[in-house]
Scaffold this active site. Structure first.
Site, PDB file in Angstrom:
ATOM      1  N   HIS A 227       0.848  -1.182   0.000  1.00  0.00           N
ATOM      2  CA  HIS A 227       0.000   0.000   0.000  1.00  0.00           C
ATOM      3  C   HIS A 227       0.889   1.239   0.000  1.00  0.00           C
ATOM      4  O   HIS A 227       0.809   2.078   0.884  1.00  0.00           O
ATOM      5  CB  HIS A 227      -0.951  -0.026   1.209  1.00  0.00           C
ATOM      6  CG  HIS A 227      -1.779  -1.273   1.270  1.00  0.00           C
ATOM      7  ND1 HIS A 227      -2.439  -1.684   2.403  1.00  0.00           N
ATOM      8  CD2 HIS A 227      -2.062  -2.199   0.327  1.00  0.00           C
ATOM      9  CE1 HIS A 227      -3.081  -2.821   2.147  1.00  0.00           C
ATOM     10  NE2 HIS A 227      -2.861  -3.148   0.894  1.00  0.00           N
TER      11      HIS A 227
HETATM   12  C1  LIG Z   1       0.098  -9.113  -1.908  1.00  0.00           C
HETATM   13  C2  LIG Z   1      -0.831  -7.946  -2.051  1.00  0.00           C
HETATM   14  C3  LIG Z   1      -2.005  -7.879  -1.302  1.00  0.00           C
HETATM   15  C4  LIG Z   1      -2.868  -6.799  -1.454  1.00  0.00           C
HETATM   16  N1  LIG Z   1      -4.034  -6.803  -0.748  1.00  0.00           N
HETATM   17  C5  LIG Z   1      -4.882  -5.758  -0.884  1.00  0.00           C
HETATM   18  C6  LIG Z   1      -6.130  -5.745  -0.208  1.00  0.00           C
HETATM   19  O1  LIG Z   1      -6.492  -6.701   0.470  1.00  0.00           O
HETATM   20  N2  LIG Z   1      -6.923  -4.657  -0.338  1.00  0.00           N
HETATM   21  C7  LIG Z   1      -6.569  -3.591  -1.099  1.00  0.00           C
HETATM   22  O2  LIG Z   1      -7.342  -2.621  -1.160  1.00  0.00           O
HETATM   23  N3  LIG Z   1      -5.416  -3.588  -1.780  1.00  0.00           N
HETATM   24  C8  LIG Z   1      -4.564  -4.653  -1.699  1.00  0.00           C
HETATM   25  N4  LIG Z   1      -3.405  -4.658  -2.410  1.00  0.00           N
HETATM   26  C9  LIG Z   1      -3.101  -3.491  -3.273  1.00  0.00           C
HETATM   27  C10 LIG Z   1      -3.769  -3.590  -4.630  1.00  0.00           C
HETATM   28  O3  LIG Z   1      -3.342  -4.739  -5.282  1.00  0.00           O
HETATM   29  C11 LIG Z   1      -3.464  -2.329  -5.436  1.00  0.00           C
HETATM   30  O4  LIG Z   1      -4.028  -1.230  -4.766  1.00  0.00           O
HETATM   31  C12 LIG Z   1      -4.027  -2.326  -6.839  1.00  0.00           C
HETATM   32  O5  LIG Z   1      -3.770  -3.514  -7.507  1.00  0.00           O
HETATM   33  C13 LIG Z   1      -3.458  -1.130  -7.599  1.00  0.00           C
HETATM   34  O6  LIG Z   1      -3.926  -1.107  -8.917  1.00  0.00           O
HETATM   35  P1  LIG Z   1      -3.129  -0.280 -10.011  1.00  0.00           P
HETATM   36  O7  LIG Z   1      -3.894  -0.418 -11.282  1.00  0.00           O
HETATM   37  O8  LIG Z   1      -2.856   1.070  -9.494  1.00  0.00           O
HETATM   38  O9  LIG Z   1      -1.706  -0.978 -10.119  1.00  0.00           O
HETATM   39  P2  LIG Z   1      -1.266  -2.481 -10.467  1.00  0.00           P
HETATM   40  O10 LIG Z   1      -2.293  -3.463 -10.109  1.00  0.00           O
HETATM   41  O11 LIG Z   1       0.079  -2.662  -9.888  1.00  0.00           O
HETATM   42  O12 LIG Z   1      -1.148  -2.464 -12.057  1.00  0.00           O
HETATM   43  C14 LIG Z   1      -0.153  -1.716 -12.704  1.00  0.00           C
HETATM   44  C15 LIG Z   1       0.307  -2.450 -13.941  1.00  0.00           C
HETATM   45  O13 LIG Z   1       1.177  -1.603 -14.666  1.00  0.00           O
HETATM   46  C16 LIG Z   1       2.239  -2.373 -15.183  1.00  0.00           C
HETATM   47  N5  LIG Z   1       3.384  -1.487 -15.425  1.00  0.00           N
HETATM   48  C17 LIG Z   1       4.217  -0.938 -14.512  1.00  0.00           C
HETATM   49  N6  LIG Z   1       5.128  -0.162 -15.113  1.00  0.00           N
HETATM   50  C18 LIG Z   1       4.889  -0.222 -16.433  1.00  0.00           C
HETATM   51  C19 LIG Z   1       5.499   0.381 -17.588  1.00  0.00           C
HETATM   52  N7  LIG Z   1       6.526   1.207 -17.457  1.00  0.00           N
HETATM   53  N8  LIG Z   1       4.985   0.085 -18.806  1.00  0.00           N
HETATM   54  C20 LIG Z   1       3.917  -0.754 -18.949  1.00  0.00           C
HETATM   55  N9  LIG Z   1       3.303  -1.341 -17.890  1.00  0.00           N
HETATM   56  C21 LIG Z   1       3.781  -1.073 -16.643  1.00  0.00           C
HETATM   57  C22 LIG Z   1       2.500  -3.421 -14.112  1.00  0.00           C
HETATM   58  O14 LIG Z   1       3.159  -4.543 -14.671  1.00  0.00           O
HETATM   59  C23 LIG Z   1       1.088  -3.715 -13.617  1.00  0.00           C
HETATM   60  O15 LIG Z   1       0.512  -4.794 -14.309  1.00  0.00           O
HETATM   61  C24 LIG Z   1      -2.538  -5.740  -2.316  1.00  0.00           C
HETATM   62  C25 LIG Z   1      -1.359  -5.805  -3.067  1.00  0.00           C
HETATM   63  C26 LIG Z   1      -0.519  -6.905  -2.946  1.00  0.00           C
HETATM   64  C27 LIG Z   1       0.693  -6.957  -3.787  1.00  0.00           C
END
Ligand SMILES: Cc1cc2nc3c(=O)[nH]c(=O)nc-3n(C[C@H](O)[C@H](O)[C@H](O)COP(=O)(O)OP(=O)(O)OC[C@H]3O[C@@H](n4cnc5c(N)ncnc54)[C@H](O)[C@@H]3O)c2cc1C
Ligand code: SF4
Lengths: 590, 234
Positions: A517
């Site tokens: 987080h």
């Molecule tokens: C183990 C774990 C447990 C969690 N448990 C919870 C929970 O219980 N409750 C909760 O609210 N949240 C939880 N989270 C957090 C939650 O997963 C994130 O808040 C959420 O997935 C964020 O979404 P996002 O789209 O911002 O980023 P992400 O899901 O990280 O997606 C971003 C994507 O962008 C891609 N990317 C990165 N850089 C580049 C680039 N330069 N070019 C192209 N692609 C790129 C990455 O590969 C990734 O696929 C948890 C996270 C983890 C790791």
């Protein structure tokens, strides 16, 4: 010269929760949408299929689904005076990689923020006076209110199929839910998950102390469910391989199970994997983006022209991409000028483990967000002036997995190896439960993100540098929670008790897992001097760049971030659909 | 991660299995063999990563970290050294996923792993240095010391009380202990946890991964034994 691709209306950088949402919204609008994801393609079948997912070593310990630091990592230091060193292998946080991002291997704790958290500085100043905010604490308001976001929370609840019990529907307090939450327009789409022994025990102990226990809102489906996009979830079977794993069962809401299956049906949506974006390209006057540059799976550099760029690469990756692209002014903590990188924050955790010789918890019967929780020590419940800190935590008893390599709690004093260790493992596996606190983390002038001067990635580009340490305010908050958790634990009268909370003076440790987080660095707000994005998550400097994810948070919530991350993505999408497309330009005048 | 080994062992397993039955408990399409024990005997195993001296060390050290007794299998019965040998040949041993670019600087422990050595190199240097130290101090290599002497030495490595040349004693010990526990409790597909005996000892059902009907049966021991990813039953 890089190869050039056909222009598109919208390029989405990253394909996790945020850009799955944005992709759906803008594809519905009829735009030509392309997502670029650095990792591989992933879906329930074949990637998460049983039985290969039930492999603790590969997924839970060696982190097969997470980002590989060899390809992408950051450097870390505790203070401005130190030289940062690389986060060489994963520990403290486990960012995602590949289609679905971290949303494939999250737990599914699905909390809304408190209304007060979205206007934290105003709340603290109005309620307790300006003087209680420590000098270098840089907390801010988000610039968007709970009331404005409520329809998006409500819709995202339905997309995720959240299992839970509401505590406040349109201002009316509901029995069995969280009485301290902000008002919601509807009950959760699904009833709570079935209860395990540990959380019924916690619930009884909490009630005995006059607290208000309720089931954790969960994106592990309690029943069969069809979401607004027609995506179907099956009931969670408590498989015990949830966090760190893809769901074998179409039960955990993930970008794949909740959105992407439907999004892929749109002919005007496409995605490419193995494409790592290294730069947002800007026009000569630097006021608009012309597209993005990425390195494809073969190592070739490609320019992708686009009219609109939506960055959703996860919290700190977003900040790095802005810095590498020259969007906005980098933050400098010494002069307190610039904004990009400002206000990084994390999460403050603590916990107790309770051992009962005569109780069998069957810890392998677990779901990612199977827990009972109390919110009696939330941000809007604590007298900050009296207690001497700003912040709050929820307390929970969760049972998420009993995988013995990385979760085998043993009584205090047990040796770490040898015959006595083995005997303890035999005697106590299955006889422990935990009570944890999951809390806020404030932002500070010297906790920030910048480009590292020494370390580079495979493309020769600088790694991002994190300067961060725990501050007394937040450590005092966790010490307050320690008392509350210890009181609850003692109420249950365990045979042995292990309490572990950070003491005053503790330094941030990258080794043990805490949470993923990570927040801040590209924060939203109302003033371009102190925020990177306006209240619609639109860049103040480059109006056709929107930046989604927890990088927008000016300080951390006491909760898990994803509900707010998702609701903000819907909020931005609405602004793009209803305002920006008609009149491309800044949605807020600086 | 280590997918080659996994595939290899699966192929070996499929060849070795006398017969297969389909198991509805594992879901459609999954084949299951009844108690086909394909785990090699440790005494017959020829290590690929470790040389003879190193192998003796690892056998001896694992035997002290998780000794055999009436409570349950020891690390040797569970084929833990075999597991470690495979891990060190694979991605983990080679630090394939880790950021291993320099400069390598001294930093507070809280800032994590900062050694230029891969785990495989840490083992090689750690074993050689420990054996040299034992030769100097006791006139024997580690594997030939008494159990008490071995325990005392492992304790000193763990606390960093002995200093080894070219490698951190504590880091070496930490890998050794971590990998020993991994080999003890990981799915047998990775070469350790022979016959799922470590899972049986603690009561972990392995790869069953389906418990909906058991969730609200409180304080009742789960009645079924473990299954492995290959479909063996414990
Ligand atoms: C183990 C774990 C447990 C969690 N448990 C919870 C929970 O219980 N409750 C909760 O609210 N949240 C939880 N989270 C957090 C939650 O997963 C994130 O808040 C959420 O997935 C964020 O979404 P996002 O789209 O911002 O980023 P992400 O899901 O990280 O997606 C971003 C994507 O962008 C891609 N990317 C990165 N850089 C580049 C680039 N330069 N070019 C192209 N692609 C790129 C990455 O590969 C990734 O696929 C948890 C996270 C983890 C790791
Ligand atoms: S615990 Fe439930 S939601 Fe989580 S992976 Fe297993 S079946 Fe899916």
């Amino acid at each position: 010269m890089s190869r050039q691709e056909q222009p598109v209306d919208v390029v989405l950088v990253g394909l996790g929760w945020t850009n799955a949402i944005m992709g759906m919204e803008l594809a519905q609008e009829g735009l030509n949408v392309l997502a670029l994801e650095r990792g591989e393609d992933r879906d329930t079948v074949p990637d998460f299929a049983y039985p290969k997912m039930a492999d603790e070593l590969t997924y839970g310990v060696r982190y097969k689904l997470m980002v590989k630091p060899a390809k992408s990592t950051i450097t870390v230091r505790h203070s401005l005076a130190e030289t940062a060193v690389p986060y060489r292998h994963l520990g403290s946080f486990l960012p995602g990689d590949g289609v679905g991002g971290a949303g494939t291997h999250w737990n599914g704790h699905t909390w809304r923020p408190m209304p007060e958290e979205l206007r934290l500085r105003s709340y603290v100043e109005q309620t307790f006076g300006k003087n209680i905010i420590p000098k270098d604490m840089t907390i801010q308001d988000y610039g968007v209110s709970y009331e404005e976001l409520e329809p998006h929370f409500d819709f995202f609840d339905k997309v995720l199929g959240v299992s839970g019990k509401a505590g406040n529907i349109n201002g009316k307090i509901q029995e069995g839910g969280n009485p301290f939450e902000g008002p919601r327009s509807h009950e959760y789409p699904l009833p709570p998950l079935k209860r395990t022994l540990n959380d019924t025990m916690f619930s009884d102990a909490a009630k005995a102390q006059g607290l208000h226990p309720f089931p954790l809102p969960s994106s592990n489906a309690s029943e069969a469910y069809t979401n607004p996009y027609g995506m179907q979830l099956g009931p969670c079977n408590f498989c015990g391989f949830c966090e760190r794993y893809g769901c074998i069962n179409y039960s955990k809401a993930s970008p794949q199970t909740a959105i992407l299956g439907a999004l892929k049906q749109h002919k005007n949506f496409a995605y490419r994997t193995g494409c790592e974006v290294i730069k947002v390209n800007l026009s000569d006057d630097k006021k608009t983006a012309t597209g993005v540059t990425y390195i494809d799976a073969k190592g070739e550099e490609v320019f992708q022209p686009a009219k609109l760029v939506v960055v959703g690469t996860f919290a700190y990756n977003n900040v790095r991409l802005l810095l590498l692209s020259g969007i906005g002014q980098p933050y400098d903590p010494l002069s307190n000028t610039g904004t990009v990188g400002r206000n990084y924050a994390y999460q403050m955790m603590g916990g107790a483990t309770l051992f009962f010789k005569d109780k069998q918890f069957n810890p392998f019967i677990g779901a990612g967000s199977n827990a009972t929780t109390v919110d009696d020590f939330a941000i809007n419940q604590i007298d900050f002036a009296k207690e001497g800190f700003i912040g709050g935590s929820y307390l929970l008893a969760a049972q998420t997995n009993g995988q013995p390599i990385h979760s085998l709690p043993l009584p205090p004093g047990t040796p770490t190896w040898g015959a006595d260790w083995k005997k303890a493992a035999k005697d106590y596996y299955g006889h422990a439960m935990s009570i944890s606190s999951h809390g806020s983390n404030m932002s500070y002038r010297d906790c920030y993100l910048s480009l590292d001067p020494n370390y580079k990635d495979d493309h020769g580009l600088p790694l991002l540098r994190l300067t961060f340490d725990w501050k007394e305010n937040d450590l005092r908050m966790t010490q307050f929670m320690k008392q509350k958790v210890a009181a609850l634990a003692k109420g249950l009268n365990p045979d042995f008790l292990k309490v572990s909370f950070k003491d005053i003076g503790t330094h941030y440790d990258v080794r043990p897992y805490q949470t993923t987080h990570n927040v801040g660095g590209a924060i939203m707000g109302t003033d371009p001097k102190t925020s990177v994005l306006n209240r619609y998550q639109q860049s103040w400097d480059v109006h056709n760049v929107f930046v989604l994810g927890s990088s927008s948070f000016p300080q951390n919530l006491q909760y898990n971030p994803t509900m707010l991350v998702g609701a903000l993505a819907y909020w931005s999408a609405k602004a793009i659909r209803e305002q920006y497309l008609k009149h491309p330009g800044p949605l807020v005048q600086a | 991660m280590d997918s080659n080994h996994t595939d290899d062992s699966r192929r070996r397993f499929m060849k070795g299995a006398m017969w297969v039955i389909s198991a509805s408990a594992l879901g459609s399409g999954v084949m299951l063999s009844a108690n086909a024990s394909t785990a090699p005997e440790l005494s017959q195993y020829k290590p690929v990563f470790f040389n003879d001296a190193e192998w003796h060390f690892v056998l001896a050290a694992c035997d002290r970290l998780i000794p055999a007794d009436d409570n349950g299998p020891g690390a040797l019965q569970a084929n833990v050294p075999l597991f470690i040998d495979r891990q060190l040949q694979g991605d983990f041993g080679q630090a394939k996923d880790w950021y291993m670019k320099g400069p390598f600087l001294e930093a507070p422990a809280e800032l994590g792993y900062q050694s230029p050595l891969t785990p495989a190199q840490t083992y090689q240097k750690g074993i050689a240095a420990t054996d040299t130290y034992c030769q100097k101090t006791f006139g024997k290599v580690f594997a030939d010391l008494s159990a008490e002497q071995q325990d005392a030495l492992l304790t000193q490595l763990q606390s960093g009380q002995v200093t080894l040349t070219e490698v951190s004693a504590k880091q070496f010990f930490d890998f050794l202990l971590q990998n020993t526990k991994e080999g003890y409790f990981a799915d047998p597909i990775h070469g350790g946890n022979k016959n799922m005996a470590a899972w049986k000892m603690i009561g972990f059902p392995g790869a069953r991964a389906s418990y909906l009907e058991w969730v609200d049966l409180h304080n009742v021991p789960y009645p079924m034994g473990p299954v492995s990813i290959n479909g063996d039953r414990g």
